[in-house]
Write a protein that holds these residues in place. Structure first.
Motif, PDB file in Angstrom:
ATOM      1  N   ALA A   1     -19.027  14.790  72.467  1.00 41.94           N
ATOM      2  CA  ALA A   1     -19.559  15.957  71.757  1.00 41.94           C
ATOM      3  C   ALA A   1     -18.475  16.646  70.938  1.00 41.94           C
ATOM      4  N   CYS A   2     -17.237  16.645  71.446  1.00 42.22           N
ATOM      5  CA  CYS A   2     -16.123  17.260  70.710  1.00 42.22           C
ATOM      6  C   CYS A   2     -15.733  16.418  69.502  1.00 42.22           C
ATOM      7  N   VAL A   3     -15.841  15.104  69.630  1.00 37.23           N
ATOM      8  CA  VAL A   3     -15.494  14.220  68.518  1.00 37.23           C
ATOM      9  C   VAL A   3     -16.387  14.485  67.315  1.00 37.23           C
ATOM     10  N   LEU A   4     -17.662  14.791  67.569  1.00 37.95           N
ATOM     11  CA  LEU A   4     -18.612  15.009  66.480  1.00 37.95           C
ATOM     12  C   LEU A   4     -18.265  16.242  65.647  1.00 37.95           C
ATOM     13  N   VAL A   5     -17.662  17.265  66.275  1.00 31.74           N
ATOM     14  CA  VAL A   5     -17.346  18.498  65.545  1.00 31.74           C
ATOM     15  C   VAL A   5     -15.871  18.571  65.164  1.00 31.74           C
ATOM     16  N   TYR A   6     -15.072  17.626  65.641  1.00 35.17           N
ATOM     17  CA  TYR A   6     -13.616  17.678  65.426  1.00 35.17           C
ATOM     18  C   TYR A   6     -13.275  17.682  63.937  1.00 35.17           C
ATOM     19  N   ALA A   7     -13.797  16.714  63.190  1.00 37.91           N
ATOM     20  CA  ALA A   7     -13.486  16.628  61.759  1.00 37.91           C
ATOM     21  C   ALA A   7     -14.338  17.578  60.921  1.00 37.91           C
ATOM     22  N   PRO A   8     -15.675  17.609  61.107  1.00 34.32           N
ATOM     23  CA  PRO A   8     -16.473  18.534  60.282  1.00 34.32           C
ATOM     24  C   PRO A   8     -16.050  19.991  60.459  1.00 34.32           C
ATOM     25  N   GLY A   9     -15.595  20.374  61.664  1.00 31.60           N
ATOM     26  CA  GLY A   9     -15.168  21.746  61.889  1.00 31.60           C
ATOM     27  C   GLY A   9     -13.725  22.008  61.525  1.00 31.60           C
ATOM     28  N   ARG A  10     -13.019  20.940  61.094  1.00 30.54           N
ATOM     29  CA  ARG A  10     -11.608  21.045  60.670  1.00 30.54           C
ATOM     30  C   ARG A  10     -10.740  21.619  61.790  1.00 30.54           C
TER      31      ARG A  10
END
Length: 344
Positions: free
Chosen positions: A303-312
Motif C-alpha cells: 500500500a505504501c509503494v502505491l503512494v510512494y512515487a505519486p505522493g513524492r
C-alpha cells in the motif's frame, strides 16, 4: 490515433499500415491546438457534438486499464516512441499521470519514470504479459467500472441474508458467508470469474509457505532460541517486559516481511514462551497481532509503494511519521491489552 470508426465497424488501436478512407471518423488524443493545426492542413472536420464513453473504447477484446510503472522496469528512462510501444506490446497509451499531473502533450517523447500511471487500451493478455515481466502493476481494469445498477437490490438482499444467518446462528458463520455468495452468483450480481479475481492467490501461497517456515523453526529449535533471547534480556523485568520484547520483535520483522508473514513467524514463539512462563498466551497473541500491522517505518508495504512515487515521498518521510505512529500504537497496546486480556 486511438481508433477508426467506419461503416464496416470500429477499428481500435489501428496499425501504422491502416489506410484512412473518406468518411472515416477518427478518434484522436492530443492538445487542442495541435488538432486544430492538423484540421487546417489535412482537410478534416471536427465533430464537436460527438460523445465518447468507456464502452466506445472497447471493441471485442480491447479494454481500458490503469497501470503503474514499477521500480526496475525495463520501460524506465525510455520514451513511448523509442520503445515503439504500440507495435511491440499491442497497447495504446491514452494518458500519462505523473505525481498527480496529467501529461497529454507529446506523450511519446516523455521519458517514463518509476511511479508513472498510464491509461492504456488493449487486450488483457498483452497487459498481463507486461505485469508478469515485472514492468507494470495493474491498478484497475477501467472497462469493469460500469455499475450493475439493476443488481443493487440483490446485493443488499444477500448482505441481509448473510447478516440474519450469522446473528441468529442458525448455521455456522462459514456456511452463512457461502450462502450469501451463492445468492450473488445465482442472481448474476457477480460472476465466478470476478470472485476468482478478488482472491489474492500469491497471499495464499505465501501463507502456506510461511506455515511450513514456522514448522521448520519449531523443528530446528529456532523458536526456542528467539524466545530464550527475549526472556534472557527482559525476563528479569517481568511479564510486561517480555510482552514488549515480542511486540518490538514483530515490528522489526514486519518491515521487510508482510504482516501475515511476521505474525505467522512470531506468534507460535510468543505463545510457547507465555505458556512456559505461566502467562496468558492470549495476551501475547493479541499484542503480536497488533504489532504485525505496524509496518509504518518503511515504504516496503504494498500500500505504501502505491503512494510512494505519486505522493513524492522520501524514504525518510515514512520513518519520521512511522516512528511516531509505531510509538503511539506501542503505548496504547501495552496499556490496554493487559487490561482486557490480563497477563495472569
Amino acid at each position: 490515433m486511438i481508433g477508426v470508426l467506419r461503416d464496416t465497424g470500429t477499428r481500435l488501436t489501428p496499425q501504422s499500415e491502416e489506410k484512412i478512407r473518406a468518411g472515416d471518423l477518427l478518434l484522436v488524443c492530443g492538445r487542442v491546438e495541435d488538432i486544430l493545426r492538423v484540421k487546417t492542413a489535412a482537410g478534416i472536420e471536427i465533430k464537436s457534438d460527438f460523445k465518447l464513453s468507456d464502452r466506445d473504447l472497447r471493441d471485442g477484446e480491447m479494454q481500458l486499464f490503469e497501470v503503474m510503472i514499477l521500480r526496475g522496469s525495463d520501460l524506465i528512462g525510455r520514451t513511448l516512441k523509442r520503445l515503439r510501444f504500440r507495435e511491440q506490446y499491442g497497447l495504446t497509451v491514452l494518458a500519462l499521470n505523473r505525481h498527480g499531473v496529467s501529461l497529454l502533450a507529446k506523450m511519446s517523447d516523455i521519458p517514463l519514470r518509476f511511479g508513472d500511471v498510464l491509461l492504456v487500451q488493449g487486450r488483457r493478455e498483452d497487459v498481463e504479459r507486461l505485469v508478469a515481466d515485472g514492468n507494470l502493476l495493474l491498478l484497475q481494469d477501467v472497462s469493469r467500472r460500469s455499475k450493475r445498477v439493476g443488481k443493487q437490490r440483490w446485493a443488499i438482499a444477500a448482505f441481509l441474508f448473510f447478516l440474519i444467518l450469522s446473528v441468529t446462528q442458525v448455521v455456522p458463520l462459514v456456511v452463512a458467508v457461502m450462502a450469501g455468495v451463492l445468492l450473488l452468483i445465482a442472481t448474476r450480481t457477480i460472476n465466478a470469474q470476478e470472485i476468482y479475481d478478488f482472491i489474492e492467490w500469491r497471499l495464499i501461497v505465501l501463507i502456506a509457505g510461511l506455515i511450513s517456515f514456522s514448522a521448520a523453526m519449531e523443528k530446528t529449535g529456532t523458536d526456542r532460541y528467539l524466545a530464550g533471547l527475549i526472556v534472557r534480556w527482559a525476563g528479569d523485568y517481568g511479564g510486561m517486559a517480555v510482552l514488549a520484547g515480542f511486540f518490538l520483535l514483530t515490528v522489526l520483522l514486519t518491515q521487510p516481511m508482510s504482516n501475515q508473514a511476521a505474525a505467522l513467524v512470531v506468534l507460535p514463539v510468543a505463545v510457547k514462551t507465555a505458556v512456559a512462563l505461566g502467562l496468558n498466551p492470549r495476551t501475547f497473541a493479541v499484542a503480536v497481532t497488533y504489532a504485525a500491522s505496524c509496518s509504518f517505518l518503511t515504504p516496503l508495504e504494498p500500500a505504501c509503494v502505491l503512494v510512494y512515487a505519486p505522493g513524492r515521498y522520501r524514504f525518510l518521510d515514512f520513518f519520521k511519521v512511522g516512528s511516531i505512529l509505531t510509538l503511539a500504537v506501542f503505548i496504547i497496546v501495552m496499556l490496554l491489552v493487559p487490561i482486557y486480556w490480563p497477563l495472569r
